[in-house]
Design an enzyme around this catalytic site. Structure first.
Site, PDB file in Angstrom:
ATOM      1  N   GLY A 110       0.837  -1.195   0.000  1.00 51.71           N
ATOM      2  CA  GLY A 110       0.000   0.000   0.000  1.00 51.71           C
ATOM      3  C   GLY A 110       0.871   1.245   0.000  1.00 51.71           C
ATOM      4  N   LYS A 111       0.302   2.377  -0.269  1.00 54.52           N
ATOM      5  CA  LYS A 111       1.020   3.660  -0.171  1.00 54.52           C
ATOM      6  C   LYS A 111      -0.003   4.782  -0.127  1.00 54.52           C
ATOM      7  CE  LYS A 111       5.460   4.800  -0.258  1.00 54.52           C
ATOM      8  NZ  LYS A 111       6.519   3.955   0.323  1.00 54.52           N
TER       9      LYS A 111
END
Ligand code: NAD
Length: 425
Positions: A110-111
């Protein structure tokens, strides 16, 4: 039916997609899996209204992308920077999927981030922004769904604001929802040195598999910051000779070997944490870039992306290049190093000590029991060594370079998980 490959006008996303498609093709990954893994599971965009200190209101754009949760909750940083956009977050989230997979930890990628320059705002404004962002992404983050961490311009204070806001919204403490917290508040001993320790471990394993002794090996470290200092200290402790280090003030070269502990103490007490003014007998100061071209066995680029590129790679003499920074060798630089017979250990293997360390913090938070630094380092070393050898073995068995091998090993683990879990949701 041939699939329609995704492309992007965002360079980072386009590169991430091209790397994925190239490795998938070489692995002969089936088309359905290529389709699934070239898309993100969820891309969230939020607006963040913030009251400024003068009473006015500004609205900021925030993002959180979860590329894959096939192996476990998605994991990845939150950055505060004017360049943050949805495509950049998606590219970095995809890279996190491969990094966590390669690291052998139970996480997807994720980011996220907010598009603004934190230097332009007061601490109170940043706190209000962080807390409102936390509230807006609260429905999509969680200990078992998505676990963010610090990234560019975020650190311990932001992680506490995030954790505290969501804990209050849910009326229960959520310590494992964010990692990178201060040691005094559910953080973990060992995290500061983790990335550098991992980089040095990869360097030592690379020397060993090539039949070269670590004892006496000469090393140059570009970037004497968090990653570079702990990588240099670890190499020296193992008997290697660090002959050159650098930071934004230039390169410091001593063929007889630098006193790295002395350099570390000097930088720690320097008001700007720089090497400027450091002195040692037999040492000479060089222009920063010249460090890359010194006659050393091992080169650790731990500063910035694109340091070794098509224009300068032919001058690199080191035979072992371990990517401590993210993306320090460009594809053009890589091709030149390859022709010269150098062994390049790719960033998402070499600097994965950081995310493995975050996983350790999460484990300790879930258990509510904290490990000693020794325990933390022992486990980290074991995992880093295993991971290095998994990629090395794949690379030699399939006659591909370490970087391509790392992609293939990482993609395979995620693809196997998707296959086992099924396509629905
Ligand atoms: P840092 O800011 O602590 O250190 C960076 C160092 O590089 C500083 O000493 C700086 O002076 C030096 N530097 C900058 N430009 C330079 C130049 N042109 N020549 C020589 N030195 C230069 O940053 P860090 O946390 O050590 O991160 C370094 C790299 O590693 C980044 O690419 C980062 O994304 C990556 N990385 C860091 C971690 C982590 O846990 N810190 C984890 C994974 C990847």
């Amino acid at each position: 039916m041939a699939i329609q490959k995704r492309t992007s006008t965002n360079v980072l996303l386009d590169t991430a997609l091209r790397n994925f498609y190239a490795a998938a093709e070489e692995m002969r990954l089936d088309e359905g899996l290529v389709e699934i893994l070239s898309h993100s599971e969820r891309r969230t965009c939020v607006s963040i209204p913030v009251e400024m200190d003068d009473g006015s209101v500004k609205v900021f754009d925030g993002y959180r992308v979860q590329h894959s949760t096939a192996l476990g909750p998605s994991k990845g940083g939150i950055r505060f920077h004017p360049d943050v956009c949805l495509d950049e977050c998606e590219a970095l989230a995809m890279m996190m999927t491969w990094k966590c997979s390669l690291a052998g930890i139970p996480y997807g990628g994720g980011k996220g981030g907010v598009s603004f320059n934190p230097l332009d705002y007061s601490q109170k404004e940043r706190e209000r922004l962080t807390r409102t962002f936390a509230a807006r992404i609260e429905p999509v983050v969680g200990t078992w769904t998505d676990v963010p961490a610090p990234d560019v311009n975020t650190g311990g204070p932001e992680m506490i604001w995030f954790m505290d806001t969501i804990s209050k919204m849910r009326n229960q403490l959520e310590p494992a929802i964010f990692t990178g917290k201060p040691i005094s508040l559910w953080g973990s001993k060992g995290r500061t040195a983790a990335t550098g320790l991992g980089v040095a471990t990869c360097a030592m394993e690379a020397l060993k598999v090539s039949g070269k002794p670590v004892e006496g090996a000469t090393v140059a470290v570009q970037g004497f910051g968090n990653v570079g200092t702990y990588a240099a200290l670890t190499m020296v402790k193992a008997g290697a000779k660090v002959v050159a280090i650098s930071d934004i003030t230039g390169a410091y070269y001593c063929p007889a070997g630098l006193d790295i502990q002395k350099c570390f103490d000097f930088v720690s007490s320097h008001p700007k944490k720089l090497l400027e003014g450091y002195q040692q007998e037999g040492m000479q100061k060089l222009a920063g870039e010249d460090l890359l071209f010194l006659p050393v066995d091992v080169l650790l680029p731990c500063a910035l992306e694109g340091a070794i590129n098509g224009k300068n790679a032919d001058k690199v003499q080191a035979k072992f290049i371990i990517e401590g920074a993210n993306g320090p060798v460009t594809p053009e630089g890589d091709a030149v190093l390859d022709k010269k017979g150098a062994l390049v250990v790719p960033d998402f293997l070499a600097n994965s000590g950081g995310v493995i360390g975050s996983y350790f913090e999460w484990c300790q938070n879930l258990g509510g029991f904290f490990w000693s630094e020794e325990e933390y380092n022992d486990r980290l070393l074991r995992i880093m060594r295993d991971n290095f050898h998994r990629v090395w073995d794949y690379s030699t068995a399939n006659s591909v370079k370490m970087r391509r091998a790392a992609f293939m090993v990482a993609i395979k683990r995620v693809a196997d998980a998707v296959r086992m879990r099924g396509v629905f949701l």
